[in-house]
Scaffold this motif. Structure first.
Motif, mmCIF file in Angstrom:
data_model
loop_
_atom_site.group_PDB
_atom_site.id
_atom_site.type_symbol
_atom_site.label_atom_id
_atom_site.label_comp_id
_atom_site.label_asym_id
_atom_site.label_seq_id
_atom_site.Cartn_x
_atom_site.Cartn_y
_atom_site.Cartn_z
ATOM 1 N N UNK A 89 1.042 -1.263 -0.042
ATOM 2 C CA UNK A 89 0.071 -0.127 0.097
ATOM 3 C C UNK A 89 0.789 1.265 0.083
ATOM 4 N N UNK A 90 1.864 1.160 0.861
ATOM 5 C CA UNK A 90 2.965 2.441 0.655
ATOM 6 C C UNK A 90 3.677 2.673 -0.540
ATOM 7 N N UNK A 91 4.128 1.380 -1.005
ATOM 8 C CA UNK A 91 4.644 1.515 -2.509
ATOM 9 C C UNK A 91 3.783 2.192 -3.437
ATOM 10 N N UNK A 92 2.512 1.617 -3.228
ATOM 11 C CA UNK A 92 1.445 2.187 -4.288
ATOM 12 C C UNK A 92 1.234 3.671 -4.175
ATOM 13 N N UNK A 93 1.082 4.218 -3.152
ATOM 14 C CA UNK A 93 0.852 5.535 -2.753
ATOM 15 C C UNK A 93 2.277 6.261 -3.334
ATOM 16 N N UNK A 94 3.315 5.859 -3.260
ATOM 17 C CA UNK A 94 4.506 6.543 -3.734
ATOM 18 C C UNK A 94 4.822 6.433 -5.216
ATOM 19 N N UNK A 95 4.347 5.330 -5.936
ATOM 20 C CA UNK A 95 4.696 5.162 -7.181
ATOM 21 C C UNK A 95 3.542 5.518 -7.899
ATOM 22 N N UNK A 96 2.342 5.434 -7.787
ATOM 23 C CA UNK A 96 1.003 5.609 -8.573
ATOM 24 C C UNK A 96 1.167 7.071 -9.098
ATOM 25 N N UNK A 97 1.406 8.301 -8.406
ATOM 26 C CA UNK A 97 1.520 9.696 -8.882
ATOM 27 C C UNK A 97 2.134 9.701 -10.108
ATOM 28 N N UNK A 98 3.384 9.189 -9.869
ATOM 29 C CA UNK A 98 4.608 9.201 -11.024
ATOM 30 C C UNK A 98 3.883 8.595 -12.248
ATOM 31 N N UNK A 99 3.365 7.337 -12.134
ATOM 32 C CA UNK A 99 2.891 6.569 -13.389
ATOM 33 C C UNK A 99 1.823 7.425 -14.062
ATOM 34 N N UNK A 100 0.622 7.790 -13.054
ATOM 35 C CA UNK A 100 -0.404 8.705 -13.710
ATOM 36 C C UNK A 100 0.155 10.076 -14.371
ATOM 37 N N UNK A 101 1.334 10.447 -13.875
ATOM 38 C CA UNK A 101 1.740 11.755 -14.520
ATOM 39 C C UNK A 101 2.191 11.356 -16.036
ATOM 40 N N UNK A 102 2.797 10.172 -15.949
ATOM 41 C CA UNK A 102 3.605 9.795 -17.157
ATOM 42 C C UNK A 102 2.395 9.568 -18.247
ATOM 43 N N UNK A 103 1.432 8.941 -17.734
ATOM 44 C CA UNK A 103 0.266 8.542 -18.734
ATOM 45 C C UNK A 103 -0.419 9.640 -18.961
ATOM 46 N N UNK A 104 -0.585 10.675 -18.159
ATOM 47 C CA UNK A 104 -1.369 11.773 -18.642
ATOM 48 C C UNK A 104 -0.674 12.636 -19.553
ATOM 49 N N UNK A 105 0.774 12.660 -19.270
ATOM 50 C CA UNK A 105 1.360 13.537 -20.384
ATOM 51 C C UNK A 105 1.536 12.953 -21.715
ATOM 52 N N UNK A 106 1.524 11.571 -21.805
ATOM 53 C CA UNK A 106 1.323 10.831 -23.033
ATOM 54 C C UNK A 106 0.206 11.137 -23.744
ATOM 55 N N UNK A 107 -1.252 11.169 -22.954
ATOM 56 C CA UNK A 107 -2.352 11.178 -23.601
ATOM 57 C C UNK A 107 -2.471 12.893 -24.146
#
Length: 154
Positions: free
Chosen positions: A12-30
């Motif tokens: 859960x802690x790893x998800x909270x730390x890594x998810x914003x980075x992946x989301x920002x990369x995906x959002x930038x691509x779109x």
């Protein structure tokens, strides 16, 4: 007795730390994908409008600019650009150009045609991206305007 080396809650802690980075990369691509796609559609519309206007131009225009009524050529180019935009856009009607990615073309797009020396007709399409973005920028550097230019030498 509780094991001191227990990993309970670590995922859960790893998800909270890594998810914003992946989301920002995906959002930038779109977001950048939509910008590049819209810019390509605008470029195609400008070039197609000029291509359609070639058949309108009088033969004397090819050799001298004296036989051309530049206002009528500009009007023909602009109507050709509008016709190609209607083919690409969604929700187009007889009174509206339609929309790109949910943003209205009538409000966001400026079509300008100019004449330059030597019988050159130039079309510039400018999208006000600052006012009509496809997605909110969310800390991403995005352009204020999408601008594309096409020209035709007569």
């Amino acid at each position: 007795m509780v094991n001191p080396y227990s990993q309970r809650g670590a995922a859960g802690i790893e998800f909270v730390l890594v998810f914003p980075v992946f989301f920002l990369i995906f959002y930038a691509i779109v977001n950048y994908g939509l910008i590049f796609s819209a810019n390509q559609m605008l470029q195609y519309s400008a070039e197609e409008g000029l291509r359609k206007s070639v058949s309108f131009v009088d033969e004397s225009c090819y050799f001298t600019t004296a036989g051309c009524d530049t206002a009528s050529v500009r009007n023909e180019v602009e109507s050709g650009v509008r016709a190609s935009l209607v083919e690409l856009a969604r929700n187009a009607s007889s009174t509206s150009l339609g929309s790109f990615f949910g943003q209205p073309l009538d409000d966001a797009l400026l079509i300008s045609t100019t004449d330059t020396a030597g019988g050159c007709c130039r079309v510039e399409l400018t999208w006000n991206y600052e006012t009509y973005p496809f997605l909110p920028p969310l800390m991403l550097p995005v352009p204020d305007q999408l601008r594309t230019v096409a020209s035709l030498d007569l």
